[in-house]
Design a protein around this motif. Sequence first.
Motif, PDB file in Angstrom:
ATOM      1  N   MET A   1       0.842  -1.197   0.000  1.00  0.00           N
ATOM      2  CA  MET A   1       0.000   0.000   0.000  1.00  0.00           C
ATOM      3  C   MET A   1       0.880   1.251   0.000  1.00  0.00           C
ATOM      4  SD  MET A   1      -2.677   1.380   2.900  1.00  0.00           S
ATOM      5  CE  MET A   1      -3.848   0.043   2.764  1.00  0.00           C
ATOM      6  N   LYS A   2       0.430   2.267  -0.730  1.00  0.00           N
ATOM      7  CA  LYS A   2       1.100   3.555  -0.735  1.00  0.00           C
ATOM      8  C   LYS A   2       0.065   4.661  -0.571  1.00  0.00           C
ATOM      9  CE  LYS A   2       4.867   2.161  -3.830  1.00  0.00           C
ATOM     10  NZ  LYS A   2       5.502   2.385  -5.161  1.00  0.00           N
ATOM     11  N   ILE A   3       0.446   5.700   0.153  1.00  0.00           N
ATOM     12  CA  ILE A   3      -0.378   6.908   0.236  1.00  0.00           C
ATOM     13  C   ILE A   3       0.277   7.966  -0.637  1.00  0.00           C
ATOM     14  CG2 ILE A   3      -1.231   8.749   1.723  1.00  0.00           C
ATOM     15  CD1 ILE A   3      -1.512   6.746   3.944  1.00  0.00           C
ATOM     16  N   ASN A   4      -0.481   8.461  -1.597  1.00  0.00           N
ATOM     17  CA  ASN A   4       0.023   9.453  -2.547  1.00  0.00           C
ATOM     18  C   ASN A   4      -0.755  10.753  -2.410  1.00  0.00           C
ATOM     19  OD1 ASN A   4       1.649   7.467  -3.542  1.00  0.00           O
ATOM     20  ND2 ASN A   4       0.512   7.167  -5.450  1.00  0.00           N
ATOM     21  N   ASN A   5      -0.143  11.817  -2.935  1.00  0.00           N
ATOM     22  CA  ASN A   5      -0.871  13.062  -3.156  1.00  0.00           C
ATOM     23  C   ASN A   5      -1.472  13.627  -1.878  1.00  0.00           C
ATOM     24  OD1 ASN A   5      -1.486  14.967  -5.160  1.00  0.00           O
ATOM     25  ND2 ASN A   5      -3.585  14.225  -5.345  1.00  0.00           N
ATOM     26  N   LEU A   6      -0.745  13.529  -0.770  1.00  0.00           N
ATOM     27  CA  LEU A   6      -1.201  14.123   0.489  1.00  0.00           C
ATOM     28  C   LEU A   6      -1.125  15.644   0.358  1.00  0.00           C
ATOM     29  CD1 LEU A   6      -2.089  14.146   3.417  1.00  0.00           C
ATOM     30  CD2 LEU A   6       0.258  13.556   4.091  1.00  0.00           C
ATOM     31  N   ARG A   7      -2.282  16.263   0.358  1.00  0.00           N
ATOM     32  CA  ARG A   7      -2.357  17.711   0.120  1.00  0.00           C
ATOM     33  C   ARG A   7      -3.091  18.422   1.242  1.00  0.00           C
ATOM     34  NH1 ARG A   7      -1.742  19.839  -5.534  1.00  0.00           N
ATOM     35  NH2 ARG A   7      -0.534  18.253  -6.611  1.00  0.00           N
ATOM     36  N   ILE A   8      -2.746  19.683   1.389  1.00  0.00           N
ATOM     37  CA  ILE A   8      -3.349  20.539   2.406  1.00  0.00           C
ATOM     38  C   ILE A   8      -3.938  21.737   1.679  1.00  0.00           C
ATOM     39  CG2 ILE A   8      -2.879  21.927   4.448  1.00  0.00           C
ATOM     40  CD1 ILE A   8      -0.318  19.817   4.573  1.00  0.00           C
ATOM     41  N   ASN A   9      -5.266  21.871   1.751  1.00  0.00           N
ATOM     42  CA  ASN A   9      -5.965  22.890   0.961  1.00  0.00           C
ATOM     43  C   ASN A   9      -5.573  22.794  -0.513  1.00  0.00           C
ATOM     44  OD1 ASN A   9      -7.115  23.739   3.322  1.00  0.00           O
ATOM     45  ND2 ASN A   9      -6.257  25.795   3.294  1.00  0.00           N
ATOM     46  N   ASP A  10      -5.469  21.562  -1.004  1.00  0.00           N
ATOM     47  CA  ASP A  10      -5.136  21.277  -2.408  1.00  0.00           C
ATOM     48  C   ASP A  10      -3.722  21.699  -2.792  1.00  0.00           C
ATOM     49  OD1 ASP A  10      -7.604  20.149  -2.867  1.00  0.00           O
ATOM     50  OD2 ASP A  10      -8.503  21.986  -3.629  1.00  0.00           O
ATOM     51  N   GLN A  11      -2.849  21.885  -1.813  1.00  0.00           N
ATOM     52  CA  GLN A  11      -1.471  22.261  -2.084  1.00  0.00           C
ATOM     53  C   GLN A  11      -0.524  21.285  -1.383  1.00  0.00           C
ATOM     54  OE1 GLN A  11      -0.763  26.709  -1.855  1.00  0.00           O
ATOM     55  NE2 GLN A  11      -2.790  26.627  -0.957  1.00  0.00           N
ATOM     56  N   ILE A  12       0.707  21.258  -1.852  1.00  0.00           N
ATOM     57  CA  ILE A  12       1.725  20.410  -1.247  1.00  0.00           C
ATOM     58  C   ILE A  12       2.559  21.253  -0.294  1.00  0.00           C
ATOM     59  CG2 ILE A  12       3.776  19.004  -1.706  1.00  0.00           C
ATOM     60  CD1 ILE A  12       2.536  18.281  -4.401  1.00  0.00           C
ATOM     61  N   ASN A  13       2.521  20.923   0.984  1.00  0.00           N
ATOM     62  CA  ASN A  13       3.321  21.585   2.022  1.00  0.00           C
ATOM     63  C   ASN A  13       3.236  23.116   1.943  1.00  0.00           C
ATOM     64  OD1 ASN A  13       4.168  19.011   2.802  1.00  0.00           O
ATOM     65  ND2 ASN A  13       6.004  19.105   1.549  1.00  0.00           N
ATOM     66  N   PRO A  14       2.030  23.664   1.968  1.00  0.00           N
ATOM     67  CA  PRO A  14       1.911  25.121   1.801  1.00  0.00           C
ATOM     68  C   PRO A  14       2.339  25.887   3.047  1.00  0.00           C
ATOM     69  CG  PRO A  14      -0.228  24.187   2.314  1.00  0.00           C
ATOM     70  CD  PRO A  14       0.720  23.023   2.180  1.00  0.00           C
ATOM     71  N   ILE A  15       2.802  27.104   2.844  1.00  0.00           N
ATOM     72  CA  ILE A  15       3.057  28.009   3.967  1.00  0.00           C
ATOM     73  C   ILE A  15       2.295  29.304   3.718  1.00  0.00           C
ATOM     74  CG2 ILE A  15       5.320  26.992   4.439  1.00  0.00           C
ATOM     75  CD1 ILE A  15       6.604  29.475   3.216  1.00  0.00           C
ATOM     76  N   GLY A  16       1.942  29.982   4.793  1.00  0.00           N
ATOM     77  CA  GLY A  16       1.254  31.257   4.690  1.00  0.00           C
ATOM     78  C   GLY A  16      -0.209  31.144   4.346  1.00  0.00           C
ATOM     79  N   ILE A  17      -0.841  30.030   4.722  1.00  0.00           N
ATOM     80  CA  ILE A  17      -2.250  29.848   4.377  1.00  0.00           C
ATOM     81  C   ILE A  17      -3.147  30.312   5.518  1.00  0.00           C
ATOM     82  CG2 ILE A  17      -1.793  27.932   2.826  1.00  0.00           C
ATOM     83  CD1 ILE A  17      -2.745  26.022   5.047  1.00  0.00           C
TER      84      ILE A  17
END
Length: 886
Positions: A1-17
């Motif tokens: 099993m693999k977990i892919n595409n882990l996103r936060i507010n549709d972004q990858i590792n965002p800052i300043g959100i």
Amino acid sequence: MKINNLRINDQINPIGINLKNVTFSWEVREARGSRQAASRFILSDREDFSTVLYDSGEARLSSAAYTPDLSGITKDGKTYYVRVQVTDETGDTASDEACFEGGRAGGFQGRWITSPMTQEMHPIFRKKFELTAEEVSQKARLYICGLGLYEAYLNGEKIGNQYRTPYITDCRYHVQYQTYDIAPLLKEGENVLDVWLGEGWYKGRFGYLVGGQLREYYGDEYKLIADLQIGGKVIGTDETWMCLRSPILISGIYDGEVYDARRDAVIAAPGYRDISRAKYAEAPQASLEPMTGLPVVRRETFPVKEIIRTPLGETVLDFGQEITGWVEFTAEAPLDRRIILQYSEVMQNGCFYNENLRSATAEFRWISDGTRKAARPHFTFYGFRYVKVTGMDVDEINKADFTAAAIYSDLQETGRIETANAKINRLIENTKWGEKGNFLDIPTDCPQRDERCGWTGDAQIFANAASYHMRTQSFFRKYLKDMALEQRGMDGAVPYVVPDILTIAQEKCAEPPFDVTEDLWGVGGASVWGDAAAIIPWDMYLHSGNLRWLAEQYDNMKQWVDFIISMDENHCGGKRLWTCGFHFGDWLSLDVEASDNDMDNREGGTDKHYIASAFYYHSAQLTAKAARLIGIKEDAAYYEKIAGEVRAAVRAKYVTGPGELSIRTQTAYAVAIHLNIFDEEEKPAAGERLVELLHLWKDHLATGFVGTAYLCDALTETGHTDLAYTLLLTEDYPSWLYEVNLGATTVWERWNSILPDGKISGTGMNSLNHYAYGVIVEWIYRAVCGLQLVEEKPAGTAVVLAPHPDARLGEAKTCVRFAGGTYEAGWKMDGNRIEYTFTVPFDCELCFKADRALKNIRLNGEPVTQAELPAVFTAGSYVIEAELEG
């Protein structure tokens, strides 16, 4: 099993959100099992997870939109780490990690500053500062907002990959600041931060009114606020920052940019006469907030496809695809040489042509300093395929020196379709490029002429189609936030464009306030366009399953429907019909008596009050559904009651018999069928009437923005998919493939934007990149390929696969990465043989529905009857082979 595409507010590792309702999503691939047994979400403020701030425990979490309540836990200025772990029913397990960060903790220490120069001069603000080796090794952030637009450079390197910052908001209400990780650009000793400013939407010329000449909608001076936080050290904007005159002499959204490279040497080593001190500025009246939407970034690039020498002796570069962005080039030209790039969408008579841009000059002028240099615009963008170059001889132009760069919001591409018909494939690409070209922080109507506004009608018509192509939830979240703020100032009405520059323009022209009860072009409150407030939130929920974001956007829905109710009860006689005020009707439809190239018909032949009342019903119904889902039972009952009364009133006025309307237009029937104005038992007869109307047009469409969105769906719903295919595959005017045959690489604003002889049909309102009619791709995804979302299990956690094969197309296949997982589906016909293939992702389910009787069926090679096909397919890949009966 693999977990892919882990996103936060549709972004990858965002800052300043913005930390309100942060949403997490992920995909599971290559699992042994098919179902989630349990999952777990852990939040920490340490990368090694030695402390735990939030732990969901073992649960069944939504991988499409997990939005835990982190209020009081997360704080601005800190980096947070998340770990997601999933276990399937076989015990197979996997985990993945990501991080995110909010905005400026405690507010800015810096103050707003401005340039002491005349405000016609573009400024560069500069700050020099010293750092020790220890400081360089610490966490470092730049928090910044520059008005109108800014680009920041640290030690000569551009900071971040974003363009057009701080983007477009209604600056009467809020402006966004951005956060950058600047640690990689810092060095021991002296560092230099430069911030370049341009006019942008804030200060420059913008809007289509008064010939596009209005400017300074939000302010008349450049402004900057910034904090550099390096460990515990803060360097904020103040009057010690220096100011230089920029090499950018002119910039504007419409007119382009003039860049004097001769000033580069001055910027690199200014004399004492070249530098002045910044001064404090009055803060904007709007609140300063972290990012809600997505960054705008540089995406695809295109080489020169052909260098054209025109009959007029012009040198024109053809990039082969209409895009939104700019052309970058490298030139070695003599000192003082002026190189001019002019942008356009289309050639005429073999020559460069840009008259349909109206007052937009759309140029880039570059003045050489005599050295070999790379050049690009900074504070503008263009909608173009062709670029005329002057100031360089033909033999000086090298294809390799020019590159077209597309810029748009950082949307994750999620859907693709391929058929056996190359022209249909080109049409599908055109709809995608229409989206890319117009989803630049806001959903603009067009990217090239003196307009480029966030038209609400275009956005709601295309929102569902857009969400098959790309992950749009965060993009529209920002747009809807602005919309709700505008509504509060308009008693719930939705402006025609968001942000609402029309009201400001009205004030600038000293016009009296707009009366929403009059049938006169105004600033807001029109049906279909305003219904974006209800339809877009619902579409975003269907694609994301995000109840918390739906709850945020419920304010849009409620304000809008309450506005219509007020119009109904106070100005339209309280009959549950919307019969007053201005409405766009079936915009740009063909069903009135006029010549094919008539450019004055805009509202179409369908009763505008019928359309307004039908959408009154639709929006009230969606608002009731949303209220029920988020637990506001009283509102749900109230709006459901309103919806029922409106539907009854519409039927009483316009339904003249079973499946019959008093209005005989394609749009009227398509709306009544698709929005369920007709009862189910009436729809077959209504479908027959719709077919008759199409036959009157020799099986061609005559619909505008409203009817086109529903026409093929209405035909499919009433058993006439064959005629819907005929419309799709038709190649003469009016049709989608008519555009393709004339070389379109995006979707046009009008069915006849270009005439059969290649001449443009008019210049008053004629864009070749206008995505609304691209809504046909939604029907291709949902009916041709068959992938349909399920309202009760949104985000693609369950789908119905109900394809409608047609031998004229031969085959079709699609892959869609829904928030809940990635589905593949396809069909292929060979005589009376048909093959269906599909793949169901982990923890999802699919219900297959054939649109015709099948015999001699094999499922993954094993014989079955049609009745023995599973009611629900779970994770896995499947092939159904069969013969068609009859």
